[in-house]
Design a protein around this motif. Structure first.
Motif, PDB file in Angstrom:
ATOM      1  N   TRP A  34      45.639  25.862 -22.047  1.00  0.00           N
ATOM      2  CA  TRP A  34      46.234  25.466 -20.777  1.00  0.00           C
ATOM      3  C   TRP A  34      47.560  24.774 -21.018  1.00  0.00           C
ATOM      4  O   TRP A  34      47.821  24.247 -22.096  1.00  0.00           O
ATOM      5  CB  TRP A  34      45.287  24.567 -19.985  1.00  0.00           C
ATOM      6  N   GLY A  35      48.413  24.830 -20.006  1.00  0.00           N
ATOM      7  CA  GLY A  35      49.712  24.174 -20.071  1.00  0.00           C
ATOM      8  C   GLY A  35      50.386  24.210 -18.715  1.00  0.00           C
ATOM      9  O   GLY A  35      49.933  24.894 -17.791  1.00  0.00           O
ATOM     10  N   ILE A  36      51.457  23.485 -18.613  1.00  0.00           N
ATOM     11  CA  ILE A  36      52.204  23.393 -17.361  1.00  0.00           C
ATOM     12  C   ILE A  36      52.871  24.745 -17.087  1.00  0.00           C
ATOM     13  O   ILE A  36      53.317  25.424 -18.004  1.00  0.00           O
ATOM     14  CB  ILE A  36      53.213  22.220 -17.413  1.00  0.00           C
ATOM     15  N   GLN A  37      52.899  25.155 -15.839  1.00  0.00           N
ATOM     16  CA  GLN A  37      53.448  26.463 -15.466  1.00  0.00           C
ATOM     17  C   GLN A  37      54.962  26.515 -15.640  1.00  0.00           C
ATOM     18  O   GLN A  37      55.503  27.515 -16.077  1.00  0.00           O
ATOM     19  CB  GLN A  37      53.067  26.751 -14.010  1.00  0.00           C
ATOM     20  N   ASN A  38      55.637  25.428 -15.276  1.00  0.00           N
ATOM     21  CA  ASN A  38      57.098  25.393 -15.334  1.00  0.00           C
ATOM     22  C   ASN A  38      57.502  24.044 -15.908  1.00  0.00           C
ATOM     23  O   ASN A  38      57.196  23.004 -15.322  1.00  0.00           O
ATOM     24  CB  ASN A  38      57.668  25.585 -13.920  1.00  0.00           C
ATOM     25  N   GLU A  39      58.208  24.070 -17.028  1.00  0.00           N
ATOM     26  CA  GLU A  39      58.569  22.804 -17.680  1.00  0.00           C
ATOM     27  C   GLU A  39      59.478  21.924 -16.827  1.00  0.00           C
ATOM     28  O   GLU A  39      59.625  20.736 -17.097  1.00  0.00           O
ATOM     29  CB  GLU A  39      59.198  23.049 -19.046  1.00  0.00           C
ATOM     30  N   ASP A  40      60.056  22.469 -15.764  1.00  0.00           N
ATOM     31  CA  ASP A  40      60.877  21.684 -14.849  1.00  0.00           C
ATOM     32  C   ASP A  40      60.060  21.063 -13.712  1.00  0.00           C
ATOM     33  O   ASP A  40      60.616  20.400 -12.843  1.00  0.00           O
ATOM     34  CB  ASP A  40      61.996  22.550 -14.249  1.00  0.00           C
ATOM     35  N   ASP A  41      58.743  21.289 -13.713  1.00  0.00           N
ATOM     36  CA  ASP A  41      57.858  20.740 -12.685  1.00  0.00           C
ATOM     37  C   ASP A  41      57.488  19.309 -13.078  1.00  0.00           C
ATOM     38  O   ASP A  41      56.480  19.069 -13.733  1.00  0.00           O
ATOM     39  CB  ASP A  41      56.602  21.603 -12.540  1.00  0.00           C
ATOM     40  N   PHE A  42      58.311  18.374 -12.674  1.00  0.00           N
ATOM     41  CA  PHE A  42      58.092  16.982 -13.049  1.00  0.00           C
ATOM     42  C   PHE A  42      56.914  16.364 -12.299  1.00  0.00           C
ATOM     43  O   PHE A  42      56.420  15.312 -12.677  1.00  0.00           O
ATOM     44  CB  PHE A  42      59.368  16.163 -12.849  1.00  0.00           C
ATOM     45  N   SER A  43      56.437  17.044 -11.264  1.00  0.00           N
ATOM     46  CA  SER A  43      55.254  16.553 -10.548  1.00  0.00           C
ATOM     47  C   SER A  43      53.971  16.959 -11.274  1.00  0.00           C
ATOM     48  O   SER A  43      52.894  16.477 -10.939  1.00  0.00           O
ATOM     49  CB  SER A  43      55.231  17.099  -9.122  1.00  0.00           C
ATOM     50  N   LEU A  44      54.078  17.849 -12.250  1.00  0.00           N
ATOM     51  CA  LEU A  44      52.937  18.327 -13.042  1.00  0.00           C
ATOM     52  C   LEU A  44      51.835  18.907 -12.159  1.00  0.00           C
ATOM     53  O   LEU A  44      50.646  18.732 -12.417  1.00  0.00           O
ATOM     54  CB  LEU A  44      52.382  17.201 -13.921  1.00  0.00           C
ATOM     55  N   THR A  45      52.236  19.633 -11.130  1.00  0.00           N
ATOM     56  CA  THR A  45      51.288  20.165 -10.151  1.00  0.00           C
ATOM     57  C   THR A  45      50.702  21.510 -10.559  1.00  0.00           C
ATOM     58  O   THR A  45      49.493  21.725 -10.457  1.00  0.00           O
ATOM     59  CB  THR A  45      51.974  20.286  -8.775  1.00  0.00           C
ATOM     60  N   ASN A  46      51.520  22.435 -11.007  1.00  0.00           N
ATOM     61  CA  ASN A  46      51.084  23.817 -11.243  1.00  0.00           C
ATOM     62  C   ASN A  46      50.901  24.094 -12.732  1.00  0.00           C
ATOM     63  O   ASN A  46      51.826  23.918 -13.533  1.00  0.00           O
ATOM     64  CB  ASN A  46      52.096  24.785 -10.636  1.00  0.00           C
ATOM     65  N   GLN A  67      45.493  30.170 -12.607  1.00  0.00           N
ATOM     66  CA  GLN A  67      46.435  29.165 -12.126  1.00  0.00           C
ATOM     67  C   GLN A  67      45.616  27.994 -11.608  1.00  0.00           C
ATOM     68  O   GLN A  67      44.590  28.191 -10.946  1.00  0.00           O
ATOM     69  CB  GLN A  67      47.311  29.705 -11.006  1.00  0.00           C
ATOM     70  N   LEU A  68      46.058  26.803 -11.923  1.00  0.00           N
ATOM     71  CA  LEU A  68      45.394  25.586 -11.452  1.00  0.00           C
ATOM     72  C   LEU A  68      46.430  24.746 -10.737  1.00  0.00           C
ATOM     73  O   LEU A  68      47.559  24.593 -11.227  1.00  0.00           O
ATOM     74  CB  LEU A  68      44.802  24.799 -12.617  1.00  0.00           C
ATOM     75  N   GLU A  69      46.051  24.218  -9.592  1.00  0.00           N
ATOM     76  CA  GLU A  69      46.946  23.364  -8.816  1.00  0.00           C
ATOM     77  C   GLU A  69      46.337  21.968  -8.739  1.00  0.00           C
ATOM     78  O   GLU A  69      45.275  21.764  -8.147  1.00  0.00           O
ATOM     79  CB  GLU A  69      47.143  23.914  -7.407  1.00  0.00           C
TER      80      GLU A  69
END
Length: 144
Positions: A34-46, A67-69
């Motif tokens: 598992w890992g963050i979907q987009n490294e620019d997602d600073f909210s760590l949502t997706n 996908q996990l939200e």
């Protein structure tokens, strides 16, 4: 914020940063990653998750993407989980969404639960008697 009876509240982003670090260090020996979907997602949502189909099942030899939200109330509220890879399994609906009542970790969610635990429990569901022999969609097919 997450609160357990024996701990103080853990801010959402601290919990998610810890999960990100665990995902990056993971060995993959348990058939999940598992890992963050987009490294620019600073909210760590997706997040993205991956499960390797267990041996001696109809899922064997396949990679399943999810996908996990993790919403604003994570980790107090469990993540929404959806397969992007098509799968035929009792805990997943026709659109790829995981039924949180059918997965122990999601059903009994608490603030110390984790993305990793969700993936492990879904992988365990693949080995349940009712799922182990289910015919699967063509390998590589996805939900729209």
């Amino acid at each position: 914020m997450a609160v357990s009876s024996s701990q103080t509240a853990v801010p959402r982003n601290f919990k998610l940063l810890d999960e990100l670090e665990s995902g990056e260090k993971g060995s993959g020996s348990d058939g999940t990653s598992w890992g963050i979907q987009n490294e620019d997602d600073f909210s760590l949502t997706n997040w993205n998750g991956m499960i390797i189909g267990p041996l001696k099942t109809t899922f064997e030899g396949r990679l399943y993407n999810l996908q996990l939200e993790c919403g604003a109330n994570y980790p107090d509220i469990c993540p929404k989980v959806r397969f992007t890879s098509r799968i035929n399994i009792s805990c997943v609906d026709a659109n790829g969404f995981v039924d949180k009542k059918a997965i122990v970790c999601l059903r009994d969610w608490h603030s110390n639960s984790s993305i990793h635990a969700v993936l492990i429990d879904i992988r365990k569901a693949m080995t349940n008697k009712e799922n182990v022999k289910l015919p699967q969609p063509p390998d590589g097919s996805t939900y729209s």
